[in-house]
Design an enzyme around this catalytic site. Structure first.
Site, mmCIF file in Angstrom:
data_model
loop_
_atom_site.group_PDB
_atom_site.id
_atom_site.type_symbol
_atom_site.label_atom_id
_atom_site.label_comp_id
_atom_site.label_asym_id
_atom_site.label_seq_id
_atom_site.Cartn_x
_atom_site.Cartn_y
_atom_site.Cartn_z
ATOM 1 N N SER A 147 -43.901 95.820 1.070
ATOM 2 C CA SER A 147 -43.854 95.842 2.530
ATOM 3 C C SER A 147 -42.620 96.606 2.965
ATOM 4 O O SER A 147 -41.661 96.760 2.192
ATOM 5 C CB SER A 147 -43.788 94.405 3.065
ATOM 6 O OG SER A 147 -43.462 94.367 4.441
ATOM 7 N N TYR A 160 -39.849 85.921 3.568
ATOM 8 C CA TYR A 160 -40.761 87.019 3.230
ATOM 9 C C TYR A 160 -39.987 88.225 2.708
ATOM 10 O O TYR A 160 -40.372 88.843 1.710
ATOM 11 C CB TYR A 160 -41.572 87.397 4.465
ATOM 12 C CG TYR A 160 -42.669 88.397 4.202
ATOM 13 C CD1 TYR A 160 -43.807 88.041 3.486
ATOM 14 C CD2 TYR A 160 -42.585 89.698 4.685
ATOM 15 C CE1 TYR A 160 -44.823 88.954 3.251
ATOM 16 C CE2 TYR A 160 -43.599 90.619 4.457
ATOM 17 C CZ TYR A 160 -44.715 90.244 3.736
ATOM 18 O OH TYR A 160 -45.723 91.147 3.501
ATOM 19 N N LYS A 164 -40.384 90.112 -0.947
ATOM 20 C CA LYS A 164 -40.766 91.514 -1.095
ATOM 21 C C LYS A 164 -39.632 92.350 -1.694
ATOM 22 O O LYS A 164 -39.898 93.324 -2.406
ATOM 23 C CB LYS A 164 -41.222 92.088 0.244
ATOM 24 C CG LYS A 164 -42.545 91.489 0.729
ATOM 25 C CD LYS A 164 -43.670 91.676 -0.293
ATOM 26 C CE LYS A 164 -45.004 91.177 0.227
ATOM 27 N NZ LYS A 164 -46.102 91.355 -0.758
#
Length: 239
Positions: A147, A160, A164
């Site tokens: 991402s 998150y 990532k």
């Protein structure tokens, strides 16, 4: 006359591909793109009915697809499922999740769940596919869906982003480790894409504006804009 480089195209005939989280969204888009390029695609996820419907739709287009109902966070199940099949020369580690919250409001169960799916599952599946390829002496291509959040930070996305960033580091290390065996490792780092997963986030008008203000085109990405990347990820030198 100046000699021109040959363009070999992006055909994947005779190749076997595995896509995790393949029942919907970006995973389904990856499966469709790979199948249309000629690969025999296996979709993996926990939702059997969804996978069966997706495979039927792909086969209706004249492509080849099957599925395995698999919890990729279970290393024993991953090993059993992948070792029981011929080697996959293409792997798309797409399964992932996000539970956006402020750091001070993030419970332990969210930390465990996000890292289990975004990081540990990528490790488990990559490990078993690599074992199969190396045992067969075959080259391959791993595409880990990361991402933009693997390169930047953002409010309410500490968890998150951490997951990532871990995928980015893992991928760089794997590129060095698996490269000598002819296995390429790349990441795909989209910004926000319009999917059923992201739709609820954009019901918040202020969040939608926050995101759009940071995208030069002034709009969200579309699934079809990512599809060609599955078949043409370059052999990026590891950094």
């Amino acid at each position: 006359m100046t000699p021109l480089p040959a363009f070999t195209g992006f055909r994947l005939d005779g190749k076997r591909a595995l896509v995790t989280g393949g029942g919907r969204g970006l995973g389904l888009a990856a499966a469709v793109a790979l199948a249309q390029a000629g690969a025999e695609v296996t979709l993996a996820a926990r939702s059997g009915a969804e996978l069966e419907a997706a495979c039927a739709a792909i086969r209706a287009q004249g492509a080849r697809a099957d599925f395995m109902v698999l919890d990729v966070t279970d290393p024993t199940a991953v090993k059993r499922a992948i070792s029981s099949r011929p080697p996959f020369q293409i792997l798309v580690n797409n399964a992932g999740m996000n539970r956006p919250k402020l750091l001070t409001e993030t419970p332990d169960e969210d930390i465990d769940a996000v890292f289990a799916l975004n990081v540990k599952a990528t490790f488990y599946v990559s490990r078993e596919v690599a074992r199969s390829l190396q045992a067969a002496g075959l080259p391959g291509s791993f595409i880990n869906v990361s991402s933009q959040m693997g390169h930047v930070g953002s409010p309410r996305r500490t968890l998150y982003c951490a997951s990532k960033h871990a995928v980015e580091g893992m991928s760089k290390a794997l590129a060095w480790e698996l490269g000598p065996a002819g296995i390429r490792v790349n990441t795909l780092c989209p910004t926000f894409i319009e999917t059923t997963l992201t739709a609820p986030m954009f019901e918040d008008a202020s969040f939608r504006r926050f995101v759009l203000d940071k995208i030069a085109l002034g709009r969200l990405g579309r699934i079809d804009e990512v599809m060609g990347r599955w078949c043409s990820s370059p052999a990026t030198p590891p950094a």
